[in-house]
Design a protein around this motif. Structure first.
Motif, PDB file in Angstrom:
ATOM      1  N   MET A   5       0.827  -1.041  -0.008  1.00  0.00           N
ATOM      2  CA  MET A   5      -0.043  -0.041  -0.034  1.00  0.00           C
ATOM      3  C   MET A   5       0.812   1.154  -0.033  1.00  0.00           C
ATOM      4  N   LEU A   6       0.326   2.326  -0.563  1.00  0.00           N
ATOM      5  CA  LEU A   6       1.217   3.528  -0.734  1.00  0.00           C
ATOM      6  C   LEU A   6       0.511   4.665  -0.044  1.00  0.00           C
ATOM      7  N   TYR A  48       6.113   5.577  -6.747  1.00  0.00           N
ATOM      8  CA  TYR A  48       5.456   6.679  -7.660  1.00  0.00           C
ATOM      9  C   TYR A  48       4.794   5.657  -8.812  1.00  0.00           C
ATOM     10  N   PRO A  49       3.395   5.959  -9.056  1.00  0.00           N
ATOM     11  CA  PRO A  49       2.973   5.235 -10.144  1.00  0.00           C
ATOM     12  C   PRO A  49       3.113   6.080 -11.382  1.00  0.00           C
ATOM     13  N   LEU A  82      -4.239   4.932  -8.750  1.00  0.00           N
ATOM     14  CA  LEU A  82      -4.271   4.395  -7.417  1.00  0.00           C
ATOM     15  C   LEU A  82      -5.674   4.259  -7.059  1.00  0.00           C
ATOM     16  N   ILE A  83      -5.943   3.416  -6.279  1.00  0.00           N
ATOM     17  CA  ILE A  83      -7.076   2.881  -5.623  1.00  0.00           C
ATOM     18  C   ILE A  83      -7.138   3.230  -4.237  1.00  0.00           C
ATOM     19  N   SER A  84      -8.019   4.246  -3.927  1.00  0.00           N
ATOM     20  CA  SER A  84      -8.227   4.796  -2.409  1.00  0.00           C
ATOM     21  C   SER A  84      -8.644   3.743  -1.450  1.00  0.00           C
ATOM     22  N   LEU A  85      -7.914   3.281  -0.607  1.00  0.00           N
ATOM     23  CA  LEU A  85      -8.461   2.374   0.714  1.00  0.00           C
ATOM     24  C   LEU A  85      -8.775   3.079   1.810  1.00  0.00           C
ATOM     25  N   PRO A  92      -1.783   0.316  -5.306  1.00  0.00           N
ATOM     26  CA  PRO A  92      -1.377   0.742  -6.684  1.00  0.00           C
ATOM     27  C   PRO A  92      -1.912  -0.374  -7.865  1.00  0.00           C
ATOM     28  N   SER A  93      -2.151   0.095  -8.872  1.00  0.00           N
ATOM     29  CA  SER A  93      -2.782  -0.692  -9.870  1.00  0.00           C
ATOM     30  C   SER A  93      -1.700  -1.512 -10.567  1.00  0.00           C
TER      31      SER A  93
END
Length: 243
Positions: A95-96, A159-160, A166-169, A176-177
């Motif tokens: 996770m980022l 960094y994507p 990016l999918i917010s959690l 990250p996708s």
């Protein structure tokens, strides 16, 4: 009449979606590294180009850097520029986050306040670090405060290629996708910002703007609800006359 009901229904759904985003922003005003959600509205048209209501969605996440706040703790960090810290969940998924509020646990591991371990390239085993204070350099090197030539490990930033992937959690964490390249600071150091030790990045959610958005959206919700109620009453009257 049914078209008016549809417009009212879409207005209710759009307003509710924005209220959810605003509530999330307000709840995370004090969450370090949190990035606010921005909701956009789009007019819906039928085949005759007649208004058929509206829809909303989180158009984007505002990744603008927040203000830096000083902190006395060695493992509190902020990223000045591009990059995210990496943490692992309980299943080992990466996770980022921009929340650099980390600490060293009694077992020597480095994690955030939720217990998610920070991604570090360990050059010296954790059990050999001891209890000495550490200095963290701009490029992420963790060195002993007593011997600055002794590099214990290196914090890896990510960094994507596309931030919108990016999918917010929630709580400022993102997944990250797998379909978008993800760069790291080991192989692509030049694209990353500097790590600032003894600082934390504050949330970029604007509490004043969020309250204004909440008030205007609540009013919009009320208007849509009134339109649906009025239309329903008119239809009941018409149906009564037909009988």
């Amino acid at each position: 009449m049914y078209n008016i009901l549809g417009i009212g229904k879409s207005g209710l759904k759009s307003s509710q979606y924005k209220l959810d985003a605003v509530a999330d922003n307000l709840a995370n005003v004090n969450t370090n590294g949190y990035k606010s959600k921005e909701v956009s509205f789009q007019e819906l048209l039928n085949n005759e180009d007649i208004n058929a209501g509206s829809k909303s969605g989180v158009g984007k996440i505002n990744f603008q850097q927040g203000n830096f706040v000083e902190s006395p703790f060695d493992y509190h960090m902020a990223i000045n520029g591009n990059g995210f810290f990496g943490v692992y969940d309980g299943e080992g998924n990466l996770m980022l986050t921009r929340n650099g509020g980390f600490h060293k646990n009694l077992d020597g591991t480095i994690s955030d306040d939720n217990g998610y371990p920070l991604v570090v390239d360990y050059l010296v085993p954790l059990e050999e670090w001891g209890n000495d204070r550490v200095n963290i350099t701009a490029n992420g090197d963790i060195v002993s405060a007593n011997n600055e030539t002794d590099v214990l490990g290196k914090i890896i930033l990510y960094y994507p290629e596309n931030l919108d992937s990016l999918i917010s959690l929630g709580e400022g964490r993102y997944l990250p996708s797998g379909e978008v390249p993800l760069y790291d600071s080991i192989e692509n150091e030049e694209i990353f910002g500097n790590i600032e030790q003894h600082y934390l990045e504050a949330s970029n959610a604007d509490i004043t703007k969020s309250f204004v958005d909440m008030i205007t959206t609540q009013r919009s919700y009320s208007l849509s609800a009134k339109a649906v109620q009025t239309t329903d009453e008119m239809m009941n009257i018409i149906n009564g006359i037909k009988r």
